[in-house]
Design a protein around this motif. Sequence first.
Motif, short mmCIF file in Angstrom:
data_model
loop_
_atom_site.label_atom_id
_atom_site.label_comp_id
_atom_site.label_asym_id
_atom_site.label_seq_id
_atom_site.Cartn_x
_atom_site.Cartn_y
_atom_site.Cartn_z
N VAL A 185 -1.79 -6.41 6.49
CA VAL A 185 -2.13 -5.75 5.22
C VAL A 185 -0.87 -5.25 4.52
O VAL A 185 -0.73 -5.35 3.30
CB VAL A 185 -3.11 -4.59 5.46
N ALA A 186 0.06 -4.73 5.30
CA ALA A 186 1.31 -4.23 4.72
C ALA A 186 2.08 -5.36 4.04
O ALA A 186 2.66 -5.16 2.96
CB ALA A 186 2.17 -3.59 5.81
N ALA A 187 2.08 -6.54 4.66
CA ALA A 187 2.78 -7.67 4.06
C ALA A 187 2.16 -8.05 2.72
O ALA A 187 2.86 -8.38 1.76
CB ALA A 187 2.74 -8.86 5.01
N MET A 188 0.82 -7.99 2.64
CA MET A 188 0.13 -8.32 1.40
C MET A 188 0.45 -7.32 0.29
O MET A 188 0.62 -7.71 -0.87
CB MET A 188 -1.38 -8.35 1.64
N SER A 189 0.52 -6.05 0.65
CA SER A 189 0.78 -5.03 -0.37
C SER A 189 2.27 -4.91 -0.71
O SER A 189 2.63 -4.58 -1.84
CB SER A 189 0.21 -3.68 0.05
N GLY A 221 -4.62 -1.84 1.71
CA GLY A 221 -3.21 -1.57 1.44
C GLY A 221 -3.02 -1.12 0.01
O GLY A 221 -3.83 -1.44 -0.88
N HIS A 222 -1.94 -0.38 -0.23
CA HIS A 222 -1.73 0.18 -1.56
C HIS A 222 -0.25 0.36 -1.86
O HIS A 222 0.53 0.73 -0.98
CB HIS A 222 -2.43 1.55 -1.67
N ARG A 223 0.12 0.06 -3.10
CA ARG A 223 1.45 0.39 -3.63
C ARG A 223 1.23 1.29 -4.83
O ARG A 223 0.45 0.97 -5.73
CB ARG A 223 2.21 -0.86 -4.05
N ARG A 224 1.90 2.44 -4.87
CA ARG A 224 1.59 3.46 -5.86
C ARG A 224 2.66 3.64 -6.92
O ARG A 224 3.85 3.76 -6.61
CB ARG A 224 1.34 4.81 -5.18
#
Length: 633
Positions: free
Chosen positions: A21-25, A47-50
């Motif tokens: 999930v981290a790789a996708m986000s 996953g999230h990028r803010r």
Amino acid sequence: MCGIAGIFHLNTPKPVDPARVAAMSDVLAHRGPDGSGVWTAPGVGLGHRRLSVIDLGGGAQPMVSADGRIAISYNGEVYNFAEVRAELERLGHVFRTHSDTEVILHGWRQWGVDCLSRFHGMFAFALFDAHKQSLFLARDRLGVKPLHYARLSDDSLAFASELKGLLVDPALRRAPDLRAIEDYMAFGYVPDDACIVSGVEKLAAGHYLLITRGKAMVRPVRWWDVDFGLRAEGSQKALEEELVERMRAAVTSRMVSDVPLGAFLSGGVDSSAVVALMAEASSRAVKTCSIGFDQSDLDESRYADLVAQRFATDHRKRAVAVDDYALIDTLVDAFDEPFADASALPTYRVCQLARESVTVALSGDGADEAFAGYRRYAFQQGEERVRGFIPAAVRELLFGALGKFYPKADWAPRPLRAKATLQALGLSGEEAYARAVGVTPPEMRARLFSADVPRELRGHRAEARYVEIMRGAPGRDALDRAQYADLKIWLPGDILTKVDRMSMAVGLEAREPWLDHRLIQFAASLPVNLRLRGGEGKWLMKKAMARYLPDEVLYRPKMGFVTPISAWFRGPLAGEAERISRSAALAESGWFDMVALEGVAAAHKSGRRDHGRLLWQLMMLDGSLGKLFGLGR
């Protein structure tokens, strides 16, 4: 604004690797440079990028409810979150943060899928409910924020804000969808009901997808639509005053921010109206920015200067070279799918400029679709009057023959370029409009495609979606049907995709006041002659804005962001035109007649034909095929 991604196992709650999930986000870091987060539970990972805009300290994501039942990863802004929060508090809900994200969590708990109708804003989110073992994906009414998803070989559903978020997952098989190539060649972008990667879908604007583990996969559900069949009542003056109030409310609701906020200012009607209403509502100078060009016939900066001076804005501008084609690789990386709207170049530059001083910028996008501002609407209305006088059989015979044999005179004065009009009059209104919004007509596509393509397309035709939507549109008039189709196809596929990717590429949040759904519905209900009169689009909007803006801005010829791509391919990109005609990626695909491509490049270089837009299309497709599928490498 933010980037979201995640995995949901459809039948068995198998563990989800947080690193996956981290790789996708993480490939969406440009959408959210201020923070990141991953949350997993049996059978699900979010996953999230803010990009921090509201509640800078308390809005971290993915956000999980206090009892651990509900988790969300969310991209967007709910502009009325304070009002919805107050209602939820009266119903007994207790909040831990001041963010709009938590409002969505509590809204789901209180109202279920009906929470969507309470939210006014732009958003795409994924919400997991452990009690129901369900995943809820939702997209805003007009499609301002994107959401891609695909069913993978490991019986999971993956989703992400951008296609690149899915592409990093090795379980996604990369195979091109030829139907999307047909669509792209017709329109210059891949519409929202298609994707160049087979098996990937885009959640449509105003739709949600609710999946329950262990149950059959369902289709998305439409939760909002605009109705052009209604007609507003009242005098012209009363409707004008109501329009001003609705525009004012749309702008002020989008000025709520915990970070620096400004506006794009091109000097056109739409962005100037935004700035005027922002200045009226603000106690300090509005921050504005504009891009000028070093070629005078393409430069609109004097109009932007005029508006900036009128409202005493804190104005920043930058002149850029019109030959800014060095951004080609940046565009290919940002859009993932091929995207041939060359105005993406100056859009990227103005977003760069804005990001130097603000984190949020209001734009004027959406007014042309809402208030009938495109010139093609006036042309279509004129053609419809002719169709009303002449029986279809006569039109098809007369104008069809004239259109077929009339020469295509790109070099001639505009009044003599009648071929497209004659062809249009020989068609139904829906077929003609579908061609009008396209960039490469069916006849040219037939010349460019290899002999195998028609058979492999199995009857798929890009223009058919416009015909189908227009014929089923909730409207009374041909203009209603054309605007409705543009709101469903052109707006999310081209305009909003361009603004989202270019703003997010530099970590800037763009907000579109003229896409407030209440304003859109009001505009759709205006009588046709208050939208389009005497060939003048946005008629009532311009009358309403006369109290703020001078006629020099309101009634000047529409330009938009123009790039001289035809001149480029006869000048500094002449070698690129020749390379495209021998492109290894296009040849390897097997979709194109390479001899025909060589003819296109040669005809453009000699000046016999203007194929600048077509060459740009092919160049952007060439880059995407290499990036996505390794063709030509």
